[in-house]
Scaffold this motif. Structure first.
Motif, PDB file in Angstrom:
ATOM      1  N   ARG A 198      79.195 -13.178  61.794  1.00 35.31           N
ATOM      2  CA  ARG A 198      79.387 -14.028  63.057  1.00 35.31           C
ATOM      3  C   ARG A 198      80.847 -14.752  63.422  1.00 35.31           C
ATOM      4  O   ARG A 198      80.774 -14.174  64.230  1.00 35.31           O
ATOM      5  CB  ARG A 198      77.642 -14.902  63.295  1.00 35.31           C
ATOM      6  N   ALA A 199      80.815 -15.157  61.576  1.00 34.94           N
ATOM      7  CA  ALA A 199      82.629 -15.320  61.938  1.00 34.94           C
ATOM      8  C   ALA A 199      83.612 -14.553  62.377  1.00 34.94           C
ATOM      9  O   ALA A 199      84.366 -15.076  62.992  1.00 34.94           O
ATOM     10  CB  ALA A 199      82.455 -15.963  60.387  1.00 34.94           C
ATOM     11  N   ALA A 200      83.220 -13.658  61.078  1.00 33.01           N
ATOM     12  CA  ALA A 200      83.923 -12.026  61.385  1.00 33.01           C
ATOM     13  C   ALA A 200      83.569 -12.100  63.668  1.00 33.01           C
ATOM     14  O   ALA A 200      85.383 -11.549  63.742  1.00 33.01           O
ATOM     15  CB  ALA A 200      83.805 -10.678  61.072  1.00 33.01           C
ATOM     16  N   MET A 201      82.891 -11.728  63.935  1.00 32.72           N
ATOM     17  CA  MET A 201      82.895 -11.311  65.606  1.00 32.72           C
ATOM     18  C   MET A 201      83.983 -12.746  66.080  1.00 32.72           C
ATOM     19  O   MET A 201      84.376 -12.361  67.225  1.00 32.72           O
ATOM     20  CB  MET A 201      81.100 -11.809  66.291  1.00 32.72           C
TER      21      MET A 201
ATOM     22  N   ARG B 129      69.449 -14.405  64.599  1.00 31.95           N
ATOM     23  CA  ARG B 129      69.555 -13.790  63.599  1.00 31.95           C
ATOM     24  C   ARG B 129      70.785 -13.239  63.140  1.00 31.95           C
ATOM     25  O   ARG B 129      70.322 -11.611  63.037  1.00 31.95           O
ATOM     26  CB  ARG B 129      68.464 -12.907  63.375  1.00 31.95           C
ATOM     27  N   ILE B 130      72.194 -13.391  63.590  1.00 31.22           N
ATOM     28  CA  ILE B 130      72.919 -12.701  62.846  1.00 31.22           C
ATOM     29  C   ILE B 130      73.287 -13.435  61.843  1.00 31.22           C
ATOM     30  O   ILE B 130      73.375 -14.781  61.670  1.00 31.22           O
ATOM     31  CB  ILE B 130      73.978 -12.825  64.289  1.00 31.22           C
ATOM     32  N   PRO B 131      73.805 -12.358  60.569  1.00 24.67           N
ATOM     33  CA  PRO B 131      74.540 -13.272  58.851  1.00 24.67           C
ATOM     34  C   PRO B 131      75.437 -14.341  59.737  1.00 24.67           C
ATOM     35  O   PRO B 131      76.723 -13.490  60.458  1.00 24.67           O
ATOM     36  CB  PRO B 131      74.986 -11.938  58.203  1.00 24.67           C
ATOM     37  N   ASP B 132      75.610 -15.292  58.991  1.00 27.93           N
ATOM     38  CA  ASP B 132      77.395 -15.820  59.188  1.00 27.93           C
ATOM     39  C   ASP B 132      77.872 -15.190  59.109  1.00 27.93           C
ATOM     40  O   ASP B 132      79.194 -15.938  60.369  1.00 27.93           O
ATOM     41  CB  ASP B 132      76.641 -17.310  58.508  1.00 27.93           C
TER      42      ASP B 132
ATOM     43  N   ALA C  45      74.896  -5.150  59.881  1.00 31.13           N
ATOM     44  CA  ALA C  45      76.497  -5.733  59.908  1.00 31.13           C
ATOM     45  C   ALA C  45      77.816  -5.550  60.155  1.00 31.13           C
ATOM     46  O   ALA C  45      78.722  -5.988  60.233  1.00 31.13           O
ATOM     47  CB  ALA C  45      76.638  -5.622  57.628  1.00 31.13           C
ATOM     48  N   GLU C  46      77.198  -4.320  61.230  1.00 31.50           N
ATOM     49  CA  GLU C  46      78.999  -4.073  61.929  1.00 31.50           C
ATOM     50  C   GLU C  46      78.416  -4.509  63.142  1.00 31.50           C
ATOM     51  O   GLU C  46      77.884  -4.056  64.290  1.00 31.50           O
ATOM     52  CB  GLU C  46      79.118  -2.570  61.810  1.00 31.50           C
TER      53      GLU C  46
END
Length: 673
Positions: free
Chosen positions: A273-276, A267-270, A302-303
Motif C-alpha cells: 500500500r505504501a509503495a502504491m 487486505r493489502i499488505p502495508d 504483492a505486485e
C-alpha cells in the motif's frame, strides 16, 4: 475564490457540484437539454442555459468523449453537453469566471480545457497538456515508466496498423487486452487469448474506437488474470504540492464497468500500500499535475501495475470523502482558483470504511439489458444518496443507465457492507427494473466478505443462480396473492370473469394456475396451506410433495420463502417487483416447455438503435449466426439466428427500434422459395 461557476454537466454530478457551491456561497449556472429541465439542481441556479440538441455520435467527430460507461454518458440527447462553443458561450454570457466539467462528456477533452482558458475562464481541472498526455494510453504508460511507476508489458506507441499491432502482440505475449488509445469506459476493450483471434479483435476494436472517439488507434497490453482494481486519489497544486487521499477498491465491475466501490481498499499488505501511494504521488509530481486525479492500478499478489490516470473527479469520489471528511469538490475549486492544497500529507487521515453502489436501470436477470421508462422512487434508504431527482424520473436511452449512487459508511468494512446491502433492499421503486436486488446479493456473498473476488468475478456469476429466478418468483407471488389461505375454500374471486374454476384439481394438489410472465409460461401448483401461508410451486410437472410457503406480509407484498415480492394490479394483469426488477404477469394458456417451434421472428430485446447489420434480405443463415447489433445505454446486444433458413431484414442500419420490434424474419429454405 471563484465567484460564479458554470456546471458543464448533468445529473447527479451536477447536483453534487451545486451542493458544494451552495455551502461555499458560490453562485452557479447550470446547462440543460430539454429532457433534463426537471432535474433538481436547476432550481437553485442563477440561471439555466438551454443547450442545442444535437447528435452525440456526430460530436465524436470533434474529438468529444462520447464513449459509453458510467463516467461517460452518450448518444443523441447527450449532444448538447458536448458542444464546446455552446458551453463557452453559456459561461461568458452569464458572467461566470470558471467552468467545472464534472466527469464524462468533456471532462477529459483537452480542446475543451484549452478553449475555456482561451476565453479567459478558469478550467477546474489540469492543463490541456496533461489531459492530452494521459488520455493517450501509450504516452501515459511511457511517462509513468520514466517516472518509475510500474507498468505492464505493452505497446510503446498506439497504432491502427493491424500488421504492426500483430507483430507487437507476439512480443507482449498472451493473453493480452486490446484498448482504444483515446477512449475509456470499457468501450472497444476486449481480451484476446491467442493469435488466432487477434486480427478480428483488432479490426472490431478499431471500428468501435473510430465510431466512439474519432480515433481508431489501439493500445495492446498484457492481460492479468485474477487481479484486483485498486486506485489512489491524488491532488496537486500549482506550487508543486502533491498528496494522496488513500485508496479505493473498484474490483467489483462488469464488462469493465464499475458497480461497487469501497474505501479504503481492504487486505493489502502495508508495504504494498505504501509503495502504491508513493508511486501515485511520484507520478503526480512528474506531471506537474494540478487538481484532482486518480491513478488506477492492477494488483496481483504483492505486485501492482499502472493502468491509467483519470484527469478528473471520479464517480466513486464519494467513498474517499466519507472516510477522510474532505470535500473533494471544494478542494478542486480552491486549487483551480490558485490556492495551495488545503492540507499537507501528514494532516490527511481516514477512519472507518465506505461502500458505494451504482444504481443502474438494467435487468441483471436478463443479460443486464437496459430498462428505460418512467421511474418512481417511493422510499429512499437512510444513507448518503447522490441523485438529481426526488421521486420521479424519466429514464431514457439517451444517457448512461446510472440513476443514482447509494453510499454507505460504517466503523468497519463489515458494517459498511451490511449497511450498503440493507440500503439496496430498503429502496422502494416502481416502473422499471434496476440492479439493486442483484447487488444486495453480491454484497452478502462470502467471497466478497473474504476479499477473494477479482475484476472478473461479476462476469463469471449467473444472477439467477446467485439469487433466484424473478420470473418464477413473480408467478408464485401472483398465484399466492389470489389463493385464500382456507383449506375448505381454495378458490379466488380474482380469477377472470369471476370464474372460480381456474384452480382445477390436479392429482394430490389443490389446483393449478396458468400464468405468463413477460411472455414466459408458468403453471403454478397450489399444494396446500401452512397457517397463513399458501404452499405454491412452479414446475413442468408435479415432482415434489410441497411447495414454498408464500404469505401476505403487507397489503401489496407477498413474501415467497424469504423474498418479498410487491404485487400490484395493472390492467388485465399484475406488475410484480422482486429483486429490484419489474415483471408483468398475466393469465395465460399453458404450453408444455420444449414443444413450441422456433419463433421465425427475431425481435429487439430493448429500445435502442440498430447500429450494425451483418446480413441482407435473402441471405441464407445458420443457427447462431450473427444478424445485427442493437445498442442502448452503453450496452451492445448481439442478435443471432435461432434456426437456419433464409433471412428477411425488417429495419435499416441506424434505425431507432422499440422493445419486441421484429427486426429479422427467418423462414425455412423451402418456404422462402
Amino acid at each position: 475564490m471563484i465567484s460564479r461557476l458554470l456546471i458543464a454537466n448533468r445529473g447527479e454530478i451536477a447536483a453534487r457540484i451545486a451542493r458544494t457551491c451552495d455551502r461555499l456561497g458560490i453562485e452557479y449556472v447550470t446547462v440543460s437539454v430539454a429532457a433534463d429541465r426537471a432535474l433538481t439542481y436547476h432550481a437553485s441556479a442563477v440561471t439555466t442555459v438551454s443547450l442545442p440538441e444535437r447528435d452525440g455520435r456526430a460530436a465524436a467527430a470533434t474529438g468529444a468523449d462520447t464513449s459509453p460507461g458510467s463516467d461517460r454518458p452518450e448518444t443523441a440527447t447527450a449532444g448538447g453537453y458536448l458542444d464546446i462553443d455552446a458551453l463557452i458561450r453559456a459561461a461568458s454570457e452569464t458572467g461566470c469566471d470558471a467552468v467545472h466539467p464534472g466527469y464524462g462528456f468533456l471532462s477529459e477533452n483537452a480542446d475543451f480545457a484549452r478553449a475555456v482558458r482561451a476565453a479567459g475562464l478558469v478550467f477546474v481541472g489540469p492543463s490541456s497538456r496533461v489531459i492530452e498526455t494521459m488520455a493517450d494510453k501509450s504516452s501515459a504508460r511511457q511517462v509513468m515508466a520514466e517516472a518509475g511507476v510500474p507498468v505492464l508489458p505493452g505497446t510503446v506507441r498506439a497504432s491502427e496498423e493491424l500488421d504492426a499491432l500483430v507483430g507487437v502482440a507476439a512480443t507482449i505475449g498472451y493473453p493480452l487486452i486490446v484498448k482504444p488509445a483515446g477512449g475509456g469506459g470499457g468501450k472497444g476493450m476486449s481480451v484476446v487469448r491467442s493469435a488466432a483471434g487477434l486480427r478480428e479483435a483488432l479490426a472490431s476494436a478499431s471500428r468501435t474506437a473510430t465510431a466512439a472517439f474519432a480515433d481508431g488507434r489501439l493500445h495492446l497490453e498484457r492481460y492479468v488474470e485474477r487481479a484486483r482494481h485498486i486506485e489512489v486519489q491524488v491532488f496537486g497544486d500549482e506550487f508543486g504540492g502533491a498528496v494522496h487521499l488513500f485508496d479505493r477498491d473498484c474490483s467489483l465491475q462488469r464488462r469493465h464497468q464499475k458497480v461497487i466501490e469501497e474505501a479504503p481498499a481492504p487486505r493489502i499488505p502495508d508495504a504494498v500500500r505504501a509503495a502504491m501511494f508513493e508511486a501515485a504521488v511520484q507520478g503526480t509530481k512528474a506531471l506537474q499535475y494540478v487538481g484532482a486525479g486518480t491513478f488506477e492500478f492492477l494488483l496481483v499478489g504483492a505486485e501492482f501495475f499502472f493502468i491509467e490516470m483519470n484527469t478528473r473527479l471520479q464517480v466513486e469520489h464519494t467513498v474517499t470523502e466519507e472516510i477522510t471528511g474532505v470535500d473533494l469538490v471544494e478542494w478542486q475549486l480552491r486549487v483551480a482558483a490558485g490556492e495551495p492544497l488545503p492540507a499537507d500529507q501528514a494532516d490527511i487521515a481516514y477512519s472507518g470504511a465506505s461502500v458505494q453502489v451504482r444504481m443502474y436501470a438494467e435487468d441483471p436477470f436478463r443479460s443486464f439489458l437496459p430498462c428505460p421508462g418512467e421511474l418512481e422512487v417511493t422510499h429512499w434508504p437512510d444513507v448518503r444518496v447522490e441523485r438529481a431527482f426526488d421521486r420521479y424520473l424519466d429514464v431514457t436511452g439517451g444517457f448512461d443507465p446510472m440513476i443514482a449512487k447509494l453510499v454507505a459508511t460504517g466503523a468497519t468494512r463489515d458494517e459498511a457492507l451490511t449497511v450498503a446491502r440493507r440500503a439496496c433492499e430498503d429502496l422502494r421503486l416502481q416502473g422499471i427494473s434496476t440492479n439493486l436486488g442483484f447487488v444486495a446479493r453480491v454484497l452478502a456473498a462470502p467471497i466478497v466478505a473474504a476479499v477473494e473476488h477479482d475484476t472478473a468475478y461479476l462476469d463469471r456469476i449467473d444472477p439467477v443462480v446467485e439469487f433466484a429466478d424473478p420470473d418464477e418468483l413473480s408467478a408464485l407471488a401472483v398465484a399466492a396473492a389470489h389463493t385464500a389461505p382456507d383449506r375448505a375454500t381454495p378458490w379466488s374471486t380474482g380469477a377472470p370473469g369471476g370464474d372460480r374454476a381456474w384452480l382445477d384439481p390436479v392429482g394430490r394438489d389443490l389446483g393449478s394456475l396458468d400464468l405468463s410472465v413477460d411472455g414466459r409460461a408458468f403453471t403454478v401448483w397450489v399444494s396446500g396451506y401452512d397457517g397463513d401461508a399458501v404452499l405454491v410451486r412452479a414446475d413442468v410437472a408435479p415432482k415434489i410433495e410441497t411447495g414454498v410457503a408464500a404469505r401476505r406480509t403487507t397489503r401489496d407484498t407477498i413474501t415467497v420463502g424469504s423474498i418479498p415480492c410487491v404485487v400490484r394490479r395493472a390492467g388485465e394483469g399484475w406488475i410484480c417487483q422482486v429483486a429490484g426488477v419489474s415483471r408483468q404477469v398475466r393469465y395465460a394458456e399453458y404450453r408444455s416447455l420444449g414443444t413450441t417451434a422456433s419463433d421465425p421472428e427475431i425481435r429487439s430485446p430493448m429500445p435502442g438503435t440498430l447500429v450494425r447489420l451483418h446480413v441482407e434480405s435473402g441471405n441464407p443463415v445458420e443457427k447462431g449466426q450473427l444478424l445485427g447489433v442493437v445498442e442502448a445505454m452503453k450496452l451492445e446486444h448481439e442478435l443471432t439466428a435461432t434456426h437456419a433458413g433464409i433471412v428477411t431484414v425488417s429495419a435499416a442500419e441506424g434505425a431507432v427500434v422499440t422493445t419486441a420490434q421484429s427486426l429479422f424474419l427467418i423462414e425455412e429454405r423451402g418456404a422462402a422459395l
